[in-house]
Design an enzyme around this catalytic site. Structure first.
Site, PDB file in Angstrom:
ATOM      1  N   LYS A 144      -3.720   3.532  -8.482  1.00 38.70           N
ATOM      2  CA  LYS A 144      -4.732   4.266  -7.904  1.00 38.70           C
ATOM      3  C   LYS A 144      -5.402   5.380  -8.219  1.00 38.70           C
ATOM      4  CE  LYS A 144      -5.456   4.249  -2.851  1.00 38.70           C
ATOM      5  NZ  LYS A 144      -5.180   3.391  -2.172  1.00 38.70           N
ATOM      6  N   GLU A 195      -5.511  -6.312   0.322  1.00 37.46           N
ATOM      7  CA  GLU A 195      -5.123  -4.767   0.456  1.00 37.46           C
ATOM      8  C   GLU A 195      -4.656  -3.827   2.085  1.00 37.46           C
ATOM      9  OE1 GLU A 195      -5.483  -0.914  -1.620  1.00 37.46           O
ATOM     10  OE2 GLU A 195      -4.005   0.243   0.361  1.00 37.46           O
ATOM     11  N   ARG A 251      -1.957   1.338   8.646  1.00 36.31           N
ATOM     12  CA  ARG A 251      -2.421   2.089   9.225  1.00 36.31           C
ATOM     13  C   ARG A 251      -2.567   1.788  10.845  1.00 36.31           C
ATOM     14  NH1 ARG A 251      -7.547   4.318   6.372  1.00 36.31           N
ATOM     15  NH2 ARG A 251      -7.028   2.884   4.643  1.00 36.31           N
TER      16      ARG A 251
HETATM   17  O1  LIG Z   1      -4.776   4.022   2.960  1.00 41.71           O
HETATM   18  C1  LIG Z   1      -4.216   3.940   1.853  1.00 41.71           C
HETATM   19  O2  LIG Z   1      -3.457   3.534   0.736  1.00 41.71           O
HETATM   20  C2  LIG Z   1      -5.566   4.637   1.247  1.00 41.71           C
HETATM   21  O3  LIG Z   1      -4.840   5.724   0.300  1.00 41.71           O
HETATM   22  C3  LIG Z   1      -6.592   4.645   1.832  1.00 41.71           C
HETATM   23  C4  LIG Z   1      -7.664   4.379   1.400  1.00 41.71           C
HETATM   24  O4  LIG Z   1      -7.601   3.245  -0.345  1.00 41.71           O
HETATM   25  C5  LIG Z   1      -8.739   4.151   1.440  1.00 41.71           C
HETATM   26  O5  LIG Z   1      -9.165   4.776   3.157  1.00 41.71           O
HETATM   27  C6  LIG Z   1      -9.788   3.912   1.455  1.00 41.71           C
HETATM   28  O6  LIG Z   1     -11.297   4.982   1.091  1.00 41.71           O
HETATM   29  P1  LIG Z   1     -12.285   4.501   1.654  1.00 41.71           P
HETATM   30  O7  LIG Z   1     -12.747   2.748   0.847  1.00 41.71           O
HETATM   31  O8  LIG Z   1     -13.274   5.599   1.249  1.00 41.71           O
HETATM   32  O9  LIG Z   1     -12.810   3.844   2.741  1.00 41.71           O
END
Ligand SMILES: O=C(O)C(=O)C[C@H](O)[C@H](O)COP(=O)(O)O
Length: 213
Positions: free
Chosen positions: A133, A45, A49
């Protein structure tokens, strides 16, 4: 199970972890996707960002045939369409909105939307979405919260993401309503920056070994 969920599950093909990627340097997209696939994580994925996200999706989708490239952090219909046009095979969102649900309804590309509360689950269910999710997983109540949703929402399954890591992934994967988890831990910023593809491949291999049950 809806047809689009089936499509998404067949893309996942039992992969227990979806790497959540933030790519700053577009040149990293192809070697990163290749390293993850070598480690056993073909489904990735790429989050919207960064400015380079769409081009990263384009390149990984075109140049790494062994990878299944999806887009993450999709917040609205315009982003949904741009990501789909760039070659995303699936779309992930941290939440759900009417606009996003209608974009997804008009597309062949499956959507994995975020939902936490019972009311959000019911909204997703009404739109025919039964694979969601659970974000942000740890902060929202973790595996205990998710387990409590299993009885009233027997048909809904999840990909918990947010605060999930090698340390706690099994707690989620052991739940009956969890199909896979998502997380950034397999491609940490410092290893990507250092272009340590062997290091990322090793992390991917460990994550791919986290079998369900
Ligand atoms: O950007 C998106 O669509 C999100 O939903 C956020 C990500 O899924 C998380 O930032 C991953 O989380 P971490 O593994 O804690 O870094």
């Amino acid at each position: 199970m809806s047809q689009k969920t089936e499509k998404l599950l067949s893309l996942l093909d039992g992969q227990p972890v979806i790497p959540v990627l933030k790519i700053e340097n577009v040149e990293d997209a192809v070697p990163l996707a290749r390293a993850l696939a070598r480690g056993g994580l073909k489904v990735i994925e790429i989050t919207l960002r960064t400015k380079t996200a769409l081009e990263s999706i384009r390149r990984a989708a075109a140049e790494v045939p062994e990878a299944v490239v999806g887009a993450g952090t999709i917040l609205d219909a315009r982003q949904f369409d741009e990501a789909a046009k760039a070659g995303s095979r699936f779309i992930v969102s941290p939440g759900l909105s009417r606009e996003l649900l209608s974009a997804a309804a008009g597309s062949e590309v499956p959507l994995l939307p975020g939902a936490i509360t019972p009311s959000e689950l019911m909204t997703a269910r009404e739109a025919g979405l039964d694979f969601l999710k659970f974000f942000p997983a740890e902060q929202a109540g973790g595996a205990a919260f998710l387990k409590a949703l299993a009885s009233p929402f027997a048909g809904i399954r999840f990909c918990p993401t947010g605060g999930v890591s090698a340390r706690n992934a099994k707690d989620y994967l052991d739940l009956s309503n969890v199909i896979c988890v998502g997380g950034s831990w397999v491609a940490p910023d410092d290893l990507v920056k250092a272009q340590d593809w062997a290091g990322i491949e090793a992390l991917a291999r460990d994550a791919a070994g986290l079998a369900k049950h």
